[in-house]
Write an enzyme that holds these catalytic residues in place. Structure first.
Site, PDB file in Angstrom:
ATOM      1  N   CYS B 106       0.841  -1.200   0.000  1.00 29.32           N
ATOM      2  CA  CYS B 106       0.000   0.000   0.000  1.00 29.32           C
ATOM      3  C   CYS B 106       0.877   1.252   0.000  1.00 29.32           C
ATOM      4  O   CYS B 106       1.534   1.544  -0.979  1.00 29.32           O
ATOM      5  CB  CYS B 106      -0.979  -0.041   1.170  1.00 29.32           C
ATOM      6  SG  CYS B 106      -2.362   1.076   0.976  1.00 29.32           S
ATOM      7  N   HIS B 214      -3.582  -5.670   1.134  1.00 31.12           N
ATOM      8  CA  HIS B 214      -2.935  -5.832   2.441  1.00 31.12           C
ATOM      9  C   HIS B 214      -2.873  -7.300   2.866  1.00 31.12           C
ATOM     10  O   HIS B 214      -3.780  -7.774   3.548  1.00 31.12           O
ATOM     11  CB  HIS B 214      -3.719  -5.062   3.506  1.00 31.12           C
ATOM     12  CG  HIS B 214      -3.566  -3.579   3.430  1.00 31.12           C
ATOM     13  ND1 HIS B 214      -2.561  -2.902   4.074  1.00 31.12           N
ATOM     14  CD2 HIS B 214      -4.296  -2.641   2.774  1.00 31.12           C
ATOM     15  CE1 HIS B 214      -2.674  -1.599   3.830  1.00 31.12           C
ATOM     16  NE2 HIS B 214      -3.712  -1.411   3.039  1.00 31.12           N
ATOM     17  N   GLU B 216      -1.136  -8.501   5.247  1.00 31.17           N
ATOM     18  CA  GLU B 216      -1.017  -8.614   6.714  1.00 31.17           C
ATOM     19  C   GLU B 216      -2.392  -8.594   7.391  1.00 31.17           C
ATOM     20  O   GLU B 216      -2.498  -8.910   8.569  1.00 31.17           O
ATOM     21  CB  GLU B 216      -0.118  -7.490   7.257  1.00 31.17           C
ATOM     22  CG  GLU B 216      -0.776  -6.133   7.471  1.00 31.17           C
ATOM     23  CD  GLU B 216      -0.975  -5.330   6.182  1.00 31.17           C
ATOM     24  OE1 GLU B 216      -0.717  -5.868   5.081  1.00 31.17           O
ATOM     25  OE2 GLU B 216      -1.402  -4.160   6.271  1.00 31.17           O
TER      26      GLU B 216
END
Lengths: 739, 247
Positions: B106, B214, B216
């Site tokens: 990002c 994302h 994570e």
């Protein structure tokens, strides 16, 4: 100029009070200080007497009203801090900055308690989106909330909206923040002793938002445009740095006490921190970090520049605090100290500009028992009978889901980063949002934010009780029980006895329900003077309730994509009143039924039943019966699966309008696999809640078969694809066409 | 893809177990996915997250670097532009020149693009709004250290959360990165108007990657999926491969 004419719009009667308290004329600086501290916004002078009926007494409560935010313990060593606040007036003048600074302000209230914010929620009320101005206002408010919460890295995980022309000239933007704090890091906003240094950290002080508190304590008039300089400007980047710096100071035990410089900035933070302890405060305005060195002392005192905190600390810790501030790229300075003489003393180098006993600013501030007239909300028995029955069920339902109030809110929440921090277990689109505490216990915090503007307008007392019961039911639906409540009371002009009557009634309802459910009220905010050209908004209390989910793995989603699940409704079915419902609003108040009362005992039973069912993992999906009644609630449940509908075959005769559209409290729709049915109905018996099977989820189908009270078999069928696309477009069609 | 020149001097301990590989997680003022990324790396047995600060000028004893998402320097001026000028980014450039793995997620992707370590630019979304939603992507290669477990055509579900994620590159250069296999992820339903549905790219060598979604956010038991784990597990596998087969 006569002696009672104020340069800061203090009313003549209060100017006389000030002169008699001081025994002399106030100086310019003193008058500025009084104007802020005696404003409705800071003093709660019209509301304070009534707020006493709220109770914060509960063994879980670690900090209650009077602190920056309320704190309740959730497990050994870990607590949650939370509060809700309005930013109605600024958001109407400058929607992006108004809402962004609202988010920033509520975050700093939580941060000042030493808590790391983990969630944001909001409740938004606007005029109809048919008005282009309200489309722009709404768009910019949503962007403003995103524009602060997203960069700050706090997920916005819950919210609700209502569009209604009664709010055409006064929108409501209420935001809630929730934080997590370890016991040893909990801060207070009360100074502990004299000789503490007052340390300013954050952005430099500018002229923005001077007298903002006083602005928010008046109604609007047609020439309101000149108020824009009183709106503050958000700087989420500095705000995030300030958050990290403040949390580091709290975690390392360097501060005695901390308060956000919110409404009335430096003045309220410094006097309140000292005042709570019976101490005094001495400030030197020449030491305050300024953006513009030509600012007058009174401007410095009243500035509401954002991203600032006041920290009180011992001289030994001051150096470290200043270093922490500078490591986070923040301005900082020692600007004063606590003194034993309980006065607010303002100096500019050697010149004393103000010296006021602090009690004159706080305890001796005006307190009004404003006249009120009782609200008469009993239904008009003389009125013509309701025409609701003349419409087909299908027609009524289409009108509900075609309106932005009944449509899919996804357009709103896709602006919000609702997953940062990776705690979001149930995000927007569920009854309650659920976040992961990330503690070894595996428990979570549920958050429900509720208002029911139409029900409260019809009956503020019952409406107040309804919103509390709705929150309790929404928490129960995900498998959580309530911990504590925060409120934001949005009303019109308190000098109008009708408004004051509504205010008292709403408080009576909220207080009664929170005591009945044993939910402490730990923080709150009052927003009065939501009026324009003498027209006040309807009474609009909003609440945020936090709940505890003992084991996250037992959470229940509000959505299902699975066909063939059984559907049932559980809870209190004796009252199917339509008073104050969304249907009543769609029909412009045509339904002459009373707003339903709350069956507290039954809802407590329903909560226990849901806790037990979630612990046993019997239920796949749930939703509290909400806006629009059972059928819209079922639609929300299957909304995320494009081709999933339902087939209902009701086992008993019903009165269709009430059964399908009533929003009476204390009912939850369940979806579960067939083999669980006997176990669920057993448990329902055990907890004494009514259990009524409805049908099942089914691909491509939207059919409801029932018998009416005359015993005639009826079938209500819709084209599933049409319903879903209308539901999805209801709000977004207004917003995506914006230039 | 070229073989890395020299690998971090990791040694098998006396017990015969490889100590964990160290993954540097870079924090700028305004980064807000730092802790999430740290926790995601921490959840992989064999990887050890280590903080890297924006002002450090050297990177030592680190096996891979991840630049997490957020709003570095408030996104002021232009997303990623200020962070690209910091000392740590110069150090990361050297680190990458040695062939070591670097991933930007990002805002981290925006920083790598701004610092010219990756081709292209990330423009305002076509909708001109922030978009937070689930957006499935398809892996286009298994040849980066973060795609090892994602053979071409593997579809995974990751969330996006950004306002400036519309990948752009002029037609000629676009053809070049397509031809050299530098497009590593494509969106299934292009959410932001990116050219060629591009969600992630790598440098020519393949050791520096950037993506808007994302990973994570998809590693925990309570997440809607755990597809994000595959990128971090890929990193572990590729670090182990290189440990045993350095050249």
């Amino acid at each position: 100029m006569t002696s009672t004419t104020s340069r800061f719009r203090i009313p003549p009667s209060e100017m006389e009070m000030i002169q008699s308290l001081l025994g002399r004329e106030p100086s310019l600086t003193e008058e500025a200080v009084f104007s802020a501290m005696w404003s409705e916004h800071c003093s709660y002078k019209s509301s304070r007497i009534h707020l006493r009926s709220f109770s914060a007494l509960h063994p879980r409560v670690k900090a209650g009203p009077g602190e920056n935010a309320g704190i309740v313990q959730v497990q050994d060593g870990i607590s949650v801090a939370f509060k809700m606040e309005s930013h109605n007036h600024p958001s109407f003048l400058e929607p992006f900055q108004g809402s962004a600074t609202g988010v920033g302000g509520i975050l700093r209230d939580v941060i000042a308690m030493g808590a790391r914010p983990v969630a944001l929620a909001n409740s938004l009320v606007f005029g109809s989106l048919r008005h282009p101005r309200h489309r722009t206002l709404f768009q910019r408010v949503v962007e403003g909330i995103a524009g602060y919460g997203n960069p700050a890295g706090i997920p916005t995980i819950a919210g609700e909206t209502w569009f209604d022309d009664r709010y055409q000239s006064n929108i409501l933007v209420n935001v809630m923040a929730v934080g997590i704090v370890k016991d040893q890091s909990i801060m207070s906003a009360k100074a502990s002793r004299e000789g503490l240094l007052a340390i300013y950290i954050g952005n430099m002080t500018g002229r923005d938002g001077v007298s903002g508190a006083a602005m928010a304590s008046r109604g609007f008039t047609r020439d309101g445009d000149d108020l824009r300089p009183q709106v503050q400007i958000a700087d989420p980047y500095a705000g995030k740095n300030l958050m990290e710096a403040t949390l580091e100071i709290a975690r390392r035990g360097l501060a005695d006490s901390i308060q956000d410089m919110g409404a009335a900035g430096l003045t309220s933070s410094s006097t309140e921190m000292a005042g709570r302890a019976g101490l005094g405060m001495e400030l030197d305005v020449s030491l305050v970090p300024l953006r513009d060195p030509t600012m007058e002392p009174w401007e410095i005192l009243l500035s509401e520049s954002q991203e600032r905190m006041l920290v009180l600390a011992t001289p030994q810790n001051a150096e470290t605090i200043l270093e922490i501030a500078s490591s986070w790229h923040l301005s900082s300075a020692v600007i004063g100290k606590t003194i034993s003489d309980a006065r607010f003393v303002v100096r500019k180098k050697d010149h004393t500009l103000a010296s006021i006993p602090i009690s004159h600013l706080t305890d001796n501030a005006p307190l009004y028992q404003r006249p009120s007239v009782p609200t008469n909300r009993t239904p008009n028995s003389e009125a013509a009978p309701s025409m609701a029955g003349a419409h087909s069920l299908s027609d009524l339902f289409h009108r509900m889901i075609d309106h932005p109030n009944g449509g899919d809110p996804r357009w709103i929440y896709r602006h919000f980063d609702f997953e940062v921090q990776t705690r979001t277990v149930l995000g927007p689109g569920h009854d309650s949002a659920v976040i992961d505490l990330k503690s070894p216990s595996g428990s979570g915090i549920a958050i429900s934010i509720v208002s029911q503007p139409h029900a409260c307008a019809r009956d503020p007392y019952r409406g107040g009780a309804l919103i509390v019961s709705k929150a309790v039911t929404e928490l129960a639906a995900v498998g959580a029980f309530p911990l504590a409540l925060t409120d934001c009371l949005n009303f019109g002009n308190p000098e109008n006895p009708v408004v004051m009557g509504e205010f008292q009634e709403a408080i009576r309802g909220i207080a009664e329900a929170s005591i009945a459910f044993d939910i402490p009220v730990v923080s709150g905010n009052v927003s009065l003077y939501n009026e324009t050209d003498q027209t006040s908004i309807p009474p609009t209390p909003m609440i945020g309730v936090t709940g505890l989910l003992p084991a996250l793995r037992n959470r229940i989603s509000g959505h299902t994509k699975a066909p063939g699940l059984k559907l049932a409704i559980v809870g209190y079915m004796e009252n199917m009143s339509l008073g104050g419902s969304y249907l009543d609003w769609i029909l412009e108040g045509d339904v002459q039924e009373a707003v339903p009362s709350v069956p507290y005992e039954k809802i407590r039973g329903l909560s226990s039943f849901m806790m037990a069912s979630s612990a046993r993992g019997s239920v796949t999906a749930t939703r509290a019966v909400g806006r629009g009644g059972i059928v819209r609630t079922l639609l929300m449940m299957v909304a995320s699966a494009p081709s999933l509908g339902f087939y209902l075959d009701l086992p008993k005769s019903i009165e269709p309008l009430g059964f399908f559209f009533s929003e009476s409290p204390g009912r939850i729709v369940l979806a579960y696999s067939a083999e669980e049915e006997s176990r669920i109905s057993e448990m329902a018996k055990e907890w004494n809640v009514t259990f009524l099977p409805l049908g099942y989820t089914a691909p491509g189908v939207w059919t409801i078969r029932f018998r009416n009270m005359e015993g005639n078999l009826k079938e209500w069928t819709e084209n599933l694809g049409v319903i879903k696309s209308r539901f999805q477009r209801a709000l977004s069609q207004f917003m995506e066409e914006l230039p | 893809m070229k073989t890395p020149s020299k690998f971090h001097e990791q040694e098998i301990s006396e017990t015969g177990i490889i100590p964990p590989f160290k993954v540097g997680i870079v924090r700028f003022p305004g980064t807000n996915c730092d802790t999430d990324t740290f926790e995601a790396v921490e959840s992989i047995s064999g990887l050890e997250p280590v903080w890297l600060s924006y002002h450090q000028e050297t990177i030592r004893d680190i096996d891979a670097v991840i630049l997490p998402g957020g709003f570095s320097y408030g996104d002021y001026l232009r997303t990623g532009a200020m962070a690209a000028q910091t000392p740590v980014v110069s150090a990361i450039r050297k680190f990458a020149d040695d062939g070591k793995p670097v991933m930007g997620i990002c805002n981290g992707f925006q920083i790598l693009v701004e610092s010219k370590m990756l081709p292209g630019a990330l423009l305002m979304n076509a909708s001109r709004t922030f978009i937070c939603e689930e957006s499935p992507v398809v892996s286009q290669t298994s040849k980066t250290p973060f795609n090892t477990l994602l053979p071409e055509g593997t579809r995974i579900s990751l969330p996006i959360a950004h306002q400036e994620g519309r990948y752009y590159l002029p037609e000629k250069e676009l053809r070049e990165i397509e031809a050299s296999g530098q497009v590593i992820f494509r969106y299934v339903n292009n959410p932001n108007g990116s050219v060629h549905d591009i969600a992630g790219v790598s440098n020519r060598r393949g050791n520096v990657v950037g993506l808007m979604p994302h990973p994570e956010r998809r590693v925990r038991d309570s997440s809607p999926s755990r597809d994000g784990l595959l990128l971090f597990e890929s990193l572990l596998i590729s670090l182990r491969n290189r440990f045993f087969h350095p050249d």
